[in-house]
Motif scaffolding. Structure first.
Motif, PDB file in Angstrom:
ATOM      1  N   TYR A 454       0.738  -0.974  -0.069  1.00 40.21           N
ATOM      2  CA  TYR A 454      -0.213   0.126   0.268  1.00 40.21           C
ATOM      3  C   TYR A 454       0.455   1.324  -0.293  1.00 40.21           C
ATOM      4  O   TYR A 454       0.141   2.557  -0.939  1.00 40.21           O
ATOM      5  CB  TYR A 454      -1.201   0.031   1.530  1.00 40.21           C
ATOM      6  N   ASP A 464      -7.630   1.679   7.592  1.00 39.87           N
ATOM      7  CA  ASP A 464      -8.324   0.535   7.449  1.00 39.87           C
ATOM      8  C   ASP A 464      -8.307  -0.691   6.731  1.00 39.87           C
ATOM      9  O   ASP A 464      -8.988  -1.360   6.848  1.00 39.87           O
ATOM     10  CB  ASP A 464     -10.141   1.372   6.976  1.00 39.87           C
ATOM     11  N   ASP A 465      -7.095  -1.249   6.154  1.00 39.20           N
ATOM     12  CA  ASP A 465      -6.364  -2.244   5.960  1.00 39.20           C
ATOM     13  C   ASP A 465      -5.324  -2.543   5.869  1.00 39.20           C
ATOM     14  O   ASP A 465      -4.270  -1.714   5.543  1.00 39.20           O
ATOM     15  CB  ASP A 465      -6.589  -2.591   4.772  1.00 39.20           C
ATOM     16  N   ARG A 466      -5.101  -2.913   7.294  1.00 38.68           N
ATOM     17  CA  ARG A 466      -3.289  -3.282   8.242  1.00 38.68           C
ATOM     18  C   ARG A 466      -3.457  -4.607   7.790  1.00 38.68           C
ATOM     19  O   ARG A 466      -2.281  -4.805   8.496  1.00 38.68           O
ATOM     20  CB  ARG A 466      -3.399  -2.808   9.105  1.00 38.68           C
ATOM     21  N   HIS A 467      -3.630  -4.942   6.725  1.00 33.87           N
ATOM     22  CA  HIS A 467      -3.067  -6.564   6.722  1.00 33.87           C
ATOM     23  C   HIS A 467      -3.151  -7.495   7.990  1.00 33.87           C
ATOM     24  O   HIS A 467      -2.822  -8.770   8.590  1.00 33.87           O
ATOM     25  CB  HIS A 467      -1.569  -6.780   6.224  1.00 33.87           C
ATOM     26  N   ASN A 535      -7.445   6.276   5.093  1.00 38.81           N
ATOM     27  CA  ASN A 535      -8.022   4.787   4.262  1.00 38.81           C
ATOM     28  C   ASN A 535      -7.737   5.075   2.953  1.00 38.81           C
ATOM     29  O   ASN A 535      -7.041   5.442   2.399  1.00 38.81           O
ATOM     30  CB  ASN A 535      -9.972   4.934   4.946  1.00 38.81           C
ATOM     31  N   LYS A 536      -8.601   3.728   2.540  1.00 42.21           N
ATOM     32  CA  LYS A 536      -7.533   2.949   1.175  1.00 42.21           C
ATOM     33  C   LYS A 536      -8.153   3.843   0.245  1.00 42.21           C
ATOM     34  O   LYS A 536      -7.570   4.216  -0.869  1.00 42.21           O
ATOM     35  CB  LYS A 536      -8.091   1.668   0.604  1.00 42.21           C
TER      36      LYS A 536
END
Length: 747
Positions: A454, A464-467, A535-536
């Motif tokens: 990312y 909102d997406d930290r793996h 966020n993404k």
């Protein structure tokens, strides 16, 4: 007369009559070091005997480590009891580690219970290379000293008890991994290994090998396990085990013990000891240790008697020279970087180092090494590059041949780049280039850079997406901790990569990294002038609270939403490589206003790393240097002083101490990888810096403060050049013979 005055002062201060005979030849610099500074208030420093970058540090343990690993350090100055002495101790770090090859002493009949060895104590004495204490319960004086890879203990029974006990207690080390192995040898020596590992939650573990020899004859020797004597065997392996030596005090005045240590083998531990101690007496080892300290501390020569300020300074410099520590043996062997319990061994043509707390130390400690100790810094750089060749990755937080991957960012890169641009280039440039490109560009299975996919796609790590679930975070599962902080740290590393590649002729790839290094500005929110998680889809992550320090992952004070160990306030100016860009983005008026608020409203945290350079950032704006010159002594005097609480928090492997050293000298490296120092008013009127022959050909630089004012207006070198922007390049600094800090009339 002056020497005798200092001697009397030290005896009264430390409460030891013995010091009068042992240390009357100490130099002024050695006398100026107080190893008890930072041994309370969570400074996590230890007063034990050690030489510069020593593998061993025999030091007292004030907790019962048979039962658990501590949350506190192994030694706390105000604790009521001493339980024993560990041979391998790592001073100034924040998680339980080492305390290995522990010794315990007591008087009376053999009793293996921990309560038997618990003792009140008094008459502590600590100097560089020496520590002693009187154990009141047992009427035993304990002394210890060290070489690079070995320790010597001397115990004297002062009471009337009929027996004297000495234990090698492998179940009483500090780390989460306990125990080890013991072999009783025909010559009376003991060999084996001590288990260690699980530092800060990491899975890795290691074996610390030892050679243990009681020089005093006449002991009854017995193995034990689970506090029970085990008869009829010569070797044992397990968790709660050790060796008991019992002496009749009618026949003995004192007991001496020698201990060699290696991370390769017990045979190497023995060789380390025999080569370094030879036939030297205890006192001769003390003298050699102090001579080694005199040489390295003497690189900075303070003119005049500055009392406690001199003690604070030299103790801080002393603390910067404990870590990283030597890990290669006298024959060149060392444990290769490995993720398995059994490390391979090799022969080195350089001194190998270990225990790299890089998220902390890249900011101040390694720049200090590059300036004053470039030979050691060169070997530290070579060590990191060899670790890359062995494991496929540069270290992140390496400990005893394993990478724990503790903390965030890519901190080895700023260290190597900073060394390179300060003239330390005697290493494999192609290996460095390979490592930089792999770390920077690999987007899958890159545990040194979680979220790197990312980071390159979006320019930042999205909140909102930290793996993975942040509540399940570990340093080894690829989940991102602190998306804003991590982005900022990657930016700093990429700036270094970019400058390095351009200097090496790869302008296209270098410019790619330089452009990426500015991507933190995508997280700058102009509505509130804070860096703010996204966020993404590019939206701001809500809610946003710039004061929050307790949101992220599972640890108390682990960081606000998007941040690692800090709040948005602590990270609001963390752009070391892009401070001028940040000033332009904010505008000078807002930049100064918010930076002032960091201090005025209590957001500044000297105990943690991200904001420790902030007092120097006023130098970047017009008329701001006076604010820097005002704040530095305020922060230094409030937080650093001559006493056990004299460091404001965990020293983080010498990072805070290095901040103090630079701040007292009036030169500060605010941007690792950028060979420039910010200037502030020096603490001393005259200091001579003796640069190393390895890189600087024995040059000297005299720093002079030609005013009693806390402020200066100009820094002028011997050739009359005025450094108008309150900064000086590394090249200009080392090529100056004199730098005068001047207060102009009517200013």
């Amino acid at each position: 007369m002056v020497r005798n005055f200092y001697l009397l002062f030290f005896i009264l201060l430390c409460g030891s009559a013995q010091a009068e005979n042992q240390y009357d030849s100490q130099s002024d610099i050695i006398r100026s070091v107080n190893p008890f500074i930072g041994t309370s208030n969570e400074g996590n420093n230890y007063p034990g005997a050690v030489v510069p970058w020593g593998m061993v540090m025999p030091t007292p343990h004030t907790e019962n480590f048979r039962e658990k690993a501590p949350n506190a350090p192994v030694y706390e100055h105000h604790d009521p009891y001493i339980y024993g002495f560990g041979t391998v101790n790592i001073s100034g770090v924040g998680c339980p580690v080492a305390g290995s090859v522990p010794l315990k002493v007591a008087a009376g009949a053999l009793d293996l219970s921990i309560e038997n060895f618990q003792s009140t104590y008094s008459e502590q004495v600590a100097h560089p290379g020496y520590y002693s204490v009187y154990l009141e319960k047992h009427s035993i004086e304990a002394e210890m000293t060290a070489t690079q890879r070995s320790a010597r203990y001397r115990f004297a029974a002062k009471g009337q008890e009929q027996k004297f006990q000495l234990l090698l207690d492998l179940g009483a080390n500090v780390s989460h991994k306990k125990g080890g192995a013991i072999q009783l040898n025909a010559d009376g020596s003991v060999t084996g290994y001590q288990n260690d590992g699980q530092f800060c939650g990491a899975k890795s573990s290691t074996k610390i090998y030892y050679y243990f020899n009681v020089l005093t004859p006449g002991a009854v020797v017995q193995l034990y396990q689970d506090e029970q004597i085990v008869e009829g065997i010569q070797q044992i392996e397990g968790k709660r085990l050790g060796v008991a030596f019992t002496f009749e005090t009618d026949n003995i005045d004192q007991v001496e013990v020698e201990v060699g240590v290696s991370f390769v083998s017990a045979e190497n531990a023995r060789e380390n000891l025999k080569v370094e101690q030879g036939n030297k007496s205890f006192d001769e080892i003390v003298t050699a240790a102090q001579q080694s300290w005199q040489e390295v501390l003497g690189r900075v020569e303070i003119e005049g008697d500055k009392g406690e300020e001199k003690t604070i300074f030299y103790t801080a410099l002393y603390h910067t020279l404990l870590l990283p520590h030597v890990i290669s043996d006298v024959n060149g062997d060392y444990p290769k970087m490995a993720d398995t319990e059994t490390a391979l061994n090799t022969q080195s043509k350089y001194t190998r180092y270990s225990t790299f707390s890089l998220w902390d130390t890249y900011r101040t400690l390694h720049p200090l090494m590059a300036l004053f100790y470039p030979q050691q810094q060169r070997d530290m750089v070579v060590t990191m590059l060899e670790m890359y060749k062995e494991s496929g990755w540069l270290p992140k937080w390496e400990l005893f041949g394993n990478d724990t991957r503790v903390m965030v960012g890519d901190p080895a890169i700023p260290v190597i780049v900073d060394s390179y641009f300060k003239g330390i280039k005697d290493f494999d440039i192609e290996v460095a280039k390979s490592a930089f490109l792999k770390h920077g560009l690999q987007t899958e299975n890159n545990l040194n850079r979680p979220g790197n996919d990312y980071y390159w796609q979006l320019g930042y790590c999205p909140e909102d997406d930290r793996h993975g679930d942040p509540k399940k975070f570990s340093f080894e599962n690829g989940i991102v901790w602190g998306t804003v902080s991590t982005t900022m740290e990657y930016n700093l590393a990429d700036y270094g990569i970019g400058q390095f590649l351009i200097d090496q002729g790869d302008k296209k790839m270098g410019k790619k990294f330089l452009k990426q290094s500015q991507s933190l500005m995508k997280l700058y929110d102009p509505e509130n002038s804070f860096f703010h998680a996204k966020n993404k889809d590019g939206s701001w992550h809500e809610p946003f609270n710039p004061l929050d320090r307790t949101f992220d992952i599972r640890w108390e004070n682990s960081g606000g939403r998007g941040f690692c160990e800090g709040s948005a306030w602590q990270y609001n100016f963390f752009a070391p490589h892009a401070t001028s860009l940040l000033v332009k983005k904010m505008g000078e008026e807002l930049f100064v206003s918010k930076l002032n608020s960091v201090f005025a409203d209590g957001h500044f945290d000297i105990t943690n790393e991200p904001d420790i350079s902030y007092p120097y950032l006023f130098n970047y704006v017009k008329d701001g240097a006076k604010i820097t010159q005002e704040k530095i002594p305020q922060i230094a005097d409030k937080n650093f002083f001559n006493g056990p609480k004299g460091i404001p928090g965990n020293d983080d492997a010498g990072t805070l101490s290095a901040w103090l050293v630079f701040s007292y000298l009036g030169i500060y490296p605010d941007a690792p990888g950028v060979p420039v120092y910010q200037l502030t008013t020096p603490r001393f009127n005259k200091v001579t810096l003796h640069f190393d022959d390895y890189l600087y050909e024995g040059k000297t630089l005299t720093l002079k403060k030609n005013t009693d004012s806390p402020y200066f207006d100009q820094a002028v070198n011997a050739n009359g050049k005025v450094f108008k922007n309150f900064e000086i390049s590394h090249e200009e600094l080392i090529n100056s013979s004199e730098l005068d800090f001047i207060k102009l009339p009517n200013h």
